[in-house]
Design an enzyme around this catalytic site. Structure first.
Site, PDB file in Angstrom:
ATOM      1  N   HIS A   1      -2.330  -2.916  -6.167  1.00 24.17           N
ATOM      2  CA  HIS A   1      -2.815  -2.546  -4.844  1.00 24.17           C
ATOM      3  C   HIS A   1      -4.329  -2.732  -4.777  1.00 24.17           C
ATOM      4  O   HIS A   1      -5.095  -1.978  -5.388  1.00 24.17           O
ATOM      5  CB  HIS A   1      -2.422  -1.079  -4.576  1.00 24.17           C
ATOM      6  CG  HIS A   1      -2.806  -0.576  -3.239  1.00 24.17           C
ATOM      7  ND1 HIS A   1      -3.036   0.746  -2.983  1.00 24.17           N
ATOM      8  CD2 HIS A   1      -3.022  -1.211  -2.056  1.00 24.17           C
ATOM      9  CE1 HIS A   1      -3.369   0.907  -1.720  1.00 24.17           C
ATOM     10  NE2 HIS A   1      -3.370  -0.270  -1.140  1.00 24.17           N
TER      11      HIS A   1
ATOM     12  N   SER B   1       0.832  -1.200   0.000  1.00 24.22           N
ATOM     13  CA  SER B   1       0.000   0.000   0.000  1.00 24.22           C
ATOM     14  C   SER B   1       0.868   1.252   0.000  1.00 24.22           C
ATOM     15  O   SER B   1       0.351   2.344  -0.147  1.00 24.22           O
ATOM     16  CB  SER B   1      -0.931  -0.003   1.204  1.00 24.22           C
ATOM     17  OG  SER B   1      -0.214  -0.266   2.379  1.00 24.22           O
TER      18      SER B   1
ATOM     19  N   GLU C   1      -5.434  -0.460  -7.857  1.00 26.95           N
ATOM     20  CA  GLU C   1      -4.525   0.635  -8.221  1.00 26.95           C
ATOM     21  C   GLU C   1      -3.233  -0.016  -8.727  1.00 26.95           C
ATOM     22  O   GLU C   1      -2.589  -0.767  -7.991  1.00 26.95           O
ATOM     23  CB  GLU C   1      -4.255   1.484  -6.969  1.00 26.95           C
ATOM     24  CG  GLU C   1      -3.439   2.731  -7.191  1.00 26.95           C
ATOM     25  CD  GLU C   1      -3.263   3.531  -5.878  1.00 26.95           C
ATOM     26  OE1 GLU C   1      -3.227   2.929  -4.785  1.00 26.95           O
ATOM     27  OE2 GLU C   1      -3.150   4.774  -5.969  1.00 26.95           O
TER      28      GLU C   1
ATOM     29  N   ASN D   1      -3.490   6.277  -0.992  1.00 26.28           N
ATOM     30  CA  ASN D   1      -3.110   6.601   0.387  1.00 26.28           C
ATOM     31  C   ASN D   1      -2.558   8.005   0.556  1.00 26.28           C
ATOM     32  O   ASN D   1      -2.566   8.541   1.661  1.00 26.28           O
ATOM     33  CB  ASN D   1      -2.134   5.545   0.917  1.00 26.28           C
ATOM     34  CG  ASN D   1      -2.912   4.306   1.331  1.00 26.28           C
ATOM     35  OD1 ASN D   1      -3.999   4.412   1.903  1.00 26.28           O
ATOM     36  ND2 ASN D   1      -2.399   3.133   1.020  1.00 26.28           N
TER      37      ASN D   1
END
Ligand code: CAA
Length: 292
Positions: free
Chosen positions: A142, A120, A154, A192
């Site tokens: 991801h 991540s 992702e 993130n």
């Protein structure tokens, strides 16, 4: 485009087991690998439960559920090494451990097997660098928790990632029923970089006495149409994971305070309150779990 029919998923925790069942439900053979037999059994239990729910909801027949489960092999050592077209690493979020696993992946899988990581926040470029000539086959894939439900994957390409690797990864994401969206290799990628500072800010709002956790979550849920508030989402993700991702942003993006993990978040992690996985994070789930 390569027709992917066999993949290996390394790591049978929440994310690895979710990736495995999602692939199997899409008709792909999966080898689920973990060093821990206990973790593999937990993954199998999760797979059975997820399939059972689909049968109960009449989304599949029992025969289809049995066939899906039969597509997953469970192993403490590598399996289906020769057949795997993709090896997706979903182990502990620790760079040294991931690099060690990648070194093993290069040795084990064929020279055209794509080497993906579900990290991540760890730099894809740094993992790619560690595998030398295999770097062009390294990519980030991801997924989001819970994997069977969340639509996005992702896809993170680094400088070394080849066009072929990117195209194949996008195709696998689609074959798994996801919408793959590509991003570049920067700290936190897109998801993130945007999500974690919001979660961190929710901890600041709580710490500053702006409102209690229920009110913060209620306001964000109803006011911004989020499926769950940021503090409850932090519990689902894991407070330690949230803190670690904030540290990656803090160390990688170079602003002294902007991405610093909130003291309140750090305090909870240090006291062992990690969220759903420990039964207690921002919220206390222990009583509900005992009566479930
Ligand atoms: N595995 C499989 N299916 C699951 C599941 C799981 N762990 N959890 C929930 N589901 C399914 C349920 O079975 C249910 O399916 P049906 O409709 O077929 O019955 C459906 O999801 C909805 O679940 P619930 O009715 O129990 O609860 P809900 O409607 O409140 O939804 C939720 C739960 C899907 C988790 C929803 O609250 C949600 O989408 N929350 C946001 C999750 C999110 O943002 N995830 C991303 C986190 S960030 C991340 O993962 C990346 C990172 O790097 C940190």
């Amino acid at each position: 485009m390569l027709d992917v029919n066999t993949i290996t998923v390394i790591g049978a925790g929440t994310m690895g087991s979710g990736i495995a069942i999602t692939a199997a439900m899409a008709g792909i053979d999966v080898c689920q690998v973990d060093v821990s037999q206990e973790q593999l059994e937990q993954a199998r239990g999760y797979h059975e439960k997820t399939l059972g729910r689909n049968v109960a909801k009449e989304r599949m027949t029992q025969a289809q559920a049995d066939a899906t489960l039969a597509r997953i092999g469970y192993a403490t050592e590598t399996c289906k090494a020769a057949e795997s077209q993709f090896a997706i690493e979903a182990a502990t979020e620790n760079e040294a451990i991931k690099k060690k696993i990648f070194a093993g992946m290069v040795e084990t899988y064929s020279n055209d097997c794509i080497l993906a990581t579900n990290t991540s926040s760890i730099s894809i470029g740094s993992i790619a660098k560690s595998v030398g000539p295999a770097a062009d086959r390294v990519i980030g894939m991801h997924f989001f928790n819970p994997v069977p439900v969340m639509k996005l994957v992702e896809v993170i390409k680094c400088e070394a990632t080849s066009r072929e690797t990117l195209d194949q990864t996008m195709a696998l994401g689609k074959a798994m029923g996801k919408t793959p969206i590509a991003a570049n290799d920067h700290p936190g990628f897109v998801s993130n970089r945007v999500l974690m500072p919001m979660i961190n800010e929710a901890f600041h709002a709580w710490n500053d006495g702006v409102a209690d956790p229920e009110s913060i979550d209620g306001i964000m849920k109803l006011g911004c149409a989020f499926p769950m508030g940021p503090l409850r989402l932090a519990d689902l993700i894991g407070l330690d994971v949230c803190r670690d991702i904030m540290l990656v942003l803090h160390n990688g993006l170079g602003h002294p305070d902007k991405y610093k993990p909130c003291d309140k978040l750090v305090e909870l992690v240090e006291s062992g309150r990690l969220g759903n996985k420990t039964g207690w994070g921002v919220y206390d789930y222990r009583e509900a779990a005992a009566t479930a």
